[in-house]
Scaffold this active site. Structure first.
Site, PDB file in Angstrom:
ATOM      1  N   ASP A   1       0.793  -1.223   0.000  1.00 43.90           N
ATOM      2  CA  ASP A   1       0.000   0.000   0.000  1.00 43.90           C
ATOM      3  C   ASP A   1       0.829   1.279   0.000  1.00 43.90           C
ATOM      4  O   ASP A   1       0.333   2.336   0.352  1.00 43.90           O
ATOM      5  CB  ASP A   1      -0.983  -0.007   1.177  1.00 43.90           C
ATOM      6  N   GLU A   2       2.086   1.195  -0.385  1.00 42.63           N
ATOM      7  CA  GLU A   2       2.929   2.389  -0.392  1.00 42.63           C
ATOM      8  C   GLU A   2       3.901   2.293  -1.551  1.00 42.63           C
ATOM      9  O   GLU A   2       4.446   1.216  -1.811  1.00 42.63           O
ATOM     10  CB  GLU A   2       3.762   2.436   0.892  1.00 42.63           C
TER      11      GLU A   2
END
Lengths: 350, 373
Positions: A94-95
């Protein structure tokens, strides 16, 4: 992505929206994988033992993680990012860091690109993402946390110093509890205080890491965005004997797309992303790429996508081209990552 | 500075320093060793500012003093010297004379003051354990440390000293090795301690030699870890411990238990992996009652398979594993057979030395299976 796992669960189970949601197993030995913002209000955060989270927020709904689903959404988001730049360095599901110096869709500034990406993520995944825009990775990472959730924070080059001066040293990546304590003992609570020390003094105290610390305190971070090493691409490009027109380029691309497809099918490779590259007589080079919802399924399909990309270049209509190429990347099997023991991000032991 | 020292002694200590000195440093003096002669001993030190090794050997000191000189060159010269005795003397203009038999070298050196200040140990609290136990722990987990320099929280082995046991663990995120020695009564000294020992320091621990009592004393002194054994002292700058929760990945519901001959399995995997995909090194393990079939398939090369007798009576199942991850473990185990606790092709696989052996430690290896195409 904001509270990624928890947000995906809230998206897919409408009755969970607005409620404190904890992704993780409720068991004694387990830890929280993610907590929704509703749960965070109670002090719950990821990597916290589940038993402690339960005490802090007894009404929280525990959902066991479904990493397959998160990975799928992560792929979808990755596709959105790659519309804007091939230089995407994922940190976790998620990054990711993006280098948007050469943005692919013609958006002029990094801030507008960040807003566009956030908008596309919201529209296509019904999830929110936060972004940080800054001259380098170190500052971008700090900036991305600054306005979470669903926020954008920009650090422009002339604002770097003012931004850093008041920042607690703990915010510097690599400064954990132990280093923080040493710095505090040295009378260095903020990045601004670090400026009083020369590089030599910091090296004496912290070894090679002292140099990095000295640089980070000044906002210096030369580490480039490194796209995943595992990703491979297949492409074919050609510099022509004489410069050719866009129509002639189209004929060439059509033919190349079919032979590329043949080469890929021979190796059972299915690529998600199609790229077209052009170089004009004046040596100006550009690429356009597309990751369609469904990967191309035939030579005709690939050729159609490539020809469509060809219409998206901004070169003048009468331009002549010395080079053209078509490529396929982001392979469905080829990008299978090595299996990991820890899912998502590794939780801090403490 | 002037002294005479036995070539073998000097060579041994200089060799020890080679692992610490920087080969390609931006700070040239870090390629040097520091020599100091005093009180009947020649002290030798090397540092890269993160890891420091201090050692000494007996010498006949004529004039005390110190000097710093390029480590690799000095080592190469000393081990090539013709005679058993080496005479060292400082001459004018920082020229260092090395004499042995009829061979004479004049080497350029720098004054000892130019060498970085070395950390000192002022520990209030320390642990004493058998050096062999510490070395065993290092040797059994070291291979699992990540080679990705950027994952600094995994760039070493975690050492945990607790009342009941001392434990060491290393992982690269894909596999993990864990070992612990139970600590009996009275063995424990000091409080609980959790430290991350950097890779380079682990290599140096393996080179330490025990003193008369066979122990190593270690602890934390300000911002350094220190390890002392015999005449040698190793110091490593502390790194913040941010190790993942490793208990979390040890599956407890692996109910398929397999026993297999270690060397037989090791040689089989080495053979079969010769045709495995070079990038993934994927090898397939098909377990059936009494029989394990190890196989690999590579569209560009062909395939290979071999069966190995095993002790297993349950239902057939398979897992796919990175061959290198399995052979690393099998090479680190000492027992003739290994026990595998497995579940299915998607769950962590656990390996240990066979429980039939009476080992002074518990050793466990966890590896995540890979999906096979």
């Amino acid at each position: 992505m904001d509270a990624f796992y928890a947000s995906v669960e809230q998206r897919d189970q409408p009755d969970l929206r607005g409620k404190p949601v904890i992704v993780g197993w409720p068991g004694e030995r387990s830890v929280v994988c993610a907590a929704s913002y509703e749960a965070r209000k109670f002090g719950v955060h990821s990597a916290m033992p589940s038993s402690r989270a339960r005490r802090l927020c007894p009404e929280a709904v525990f959902i066991p993680p479904t990493f397959e689903k998160y990975r799928e959404v992560s792929h979808q988001v990755r596709g959105i990012l790659e519309r804007h730049t091939p230089l995407v360095e994922p940190l976790s599901l998620d990054e990711a860091y993006l280098d948007v110096t050469r943005e692919l869709t013609g958006i002029p500034t990094a801030t507008e690109t960040a807003e566009a990406i956030r908008g596309e993520i919201r529209a296509e995944t019904q999830l929110t993402a936060s972004a940080g825009v800054a001259p380098n990775k170190f500052l971008a990472k700090i900036a991305s946390d600054w306005k979470k959730p669903d926020g954008l924070f920009v650090i422009r080059p002339h604002q770097v110093e003012a931004f850093l001066i008041g920042l607690p040293v703990r915010k510097i990546p690599g400064v954990g509890k132990a280093t923080e304590k040493i710095l505090l003992d040295m009378g260095i609570p903020t990045v601004g205080d670090l400026h009083r020390y020369s590089e030599g003094e910091l090296v004496t105290r912290f070894g090679k890491w002292g140099t990095r610390l000295w640089q980070l305190a000044r906002g210096i971070d030369e580490n480039p965005v490194q796209p995943s090493r595992k990703r491979k691409s297949w492409s074919s490009e050609n510099t022509f004997q004489r410069d050719i027109t866009l129509d002639e380029v189209a004929d060439y691309i059509r033919g190349e797309a079919h032979s590329l497809w043949a080469a890929l099918s021979e190796r059972s490779l299915v690529g998600r992303t199609v790229t077209v590259k052009l170089r004009t007589r004046e040596f100006s080079t550009a690429t356009r790429r597309l990751t369609p919802d469904q990967p191309p399924s035939s030579g005709d399909d690939l050729s159609r996508i490539a020809l469509d990309l060809l219409t998206r270049f901004d070169f003048a209509p009468e331009s002549l081209y010395r080079l053209a190429g078509v490529g396929v990347s982001n392979f469905v099997d080829g990008e299978e990552e090595e299996p990991t023991l820890w899912k998502g991000t590794m939780n801090d032991e403490r | 500075m002037e002294l005479t020292v036995a070539r073998a002694d000097l060579q041994k200590e200089l060799q020890l320093c080679q692992g610490v000195v920087e080969k390609r440093s931006t700070i040239p003096i870090l390629s040097n060793v520091l020599l100091k002669a005093a009180n009947g001993r020649l002290q030798i030190a090397a540092t890269d500012l993160d890891v420091t090794i201090l050692s000494s050997c007996a010498a006949k000191i004529t004039t005390p003093g110190g000097v710093t000189i390029e480590a690799k060159r000095l080592f190469d010269i000393v081990r090539s010297l013709p005679d058993d005795d080496v005479h060292v003397a400082m001459q004018e203009n920082n020229s260092m004379l090395i004499e042995s038999g009829t061979a004479k070298f004049h080497l350029l050196s720098l004054p000892a003051e130019d060498y970085p200040t070395l950390p000192t140990v002022t520990a209030s609290e320390s642990y004493n354990v058998a050096l062999e136990e510490l070395k065993t722990m290092v040797a059994k987990v070291k291979f699992a440390i990540t080679h990705e320099e950027t994952r600094f929280q995994l760039n070493g082995a975690l050492l945990k000293m607790q009342a009941s046991k001392m434990e060491m663990v290393a992982t690269d995120g894909h596999r993990m090795a864990l070992i612990n020695f139970p600590q009996g009564n009275g063995k424990k000294k000091g409080h609980e301690l959790t430290i991350l020992i950097p890779r380079k320091a682990l290599e140096e621990i393996l080179r330490l030699e025990p003193g008369e009592d066979g122990t190593v004393r270690f602890g934390v002194s300000e911002n350094h870890l220190f390890f002392e054994a015999g005449e040698r002292r190793l110091l490593a700058r502390m790194i913040d411990v941010n190790f993942p929760n490793y208990m979390e990945v040890i599956a407890r519901d692996n109910d398929r238990h397999v026993m297999v001959d270690r060397e037989r399995l090791l040689s089989t995997i080495r053979r079969i992996s010769l045709v495995a995909n070079e990038r993934t090194r994927a090898v397939r393990f098909d377990f059936a009652p009494g029989k394990l079939t190890v196989s690999s398939t590579n569209p560009e090369l062909g395939d290979a398979r071999e069966t190995v007798p095993i002790d297993y009576a349950g239902n057939p199942f398979f897992v796919g594993l990175n061959a290198a991850y399995v052979t690393d473990f099998l090479s680190a185990v000492d027992t003739p057979s290994v026990a595998l606790d497995l579940k299915d092709e998607n769950s962590q696989c656990i390996g240990r030395p066979s429980a039939n052996e009476d080992l002074p430690y518990e050793y466990l290896y966890v590896v995540m299976p890979m999906r096979l195409a």
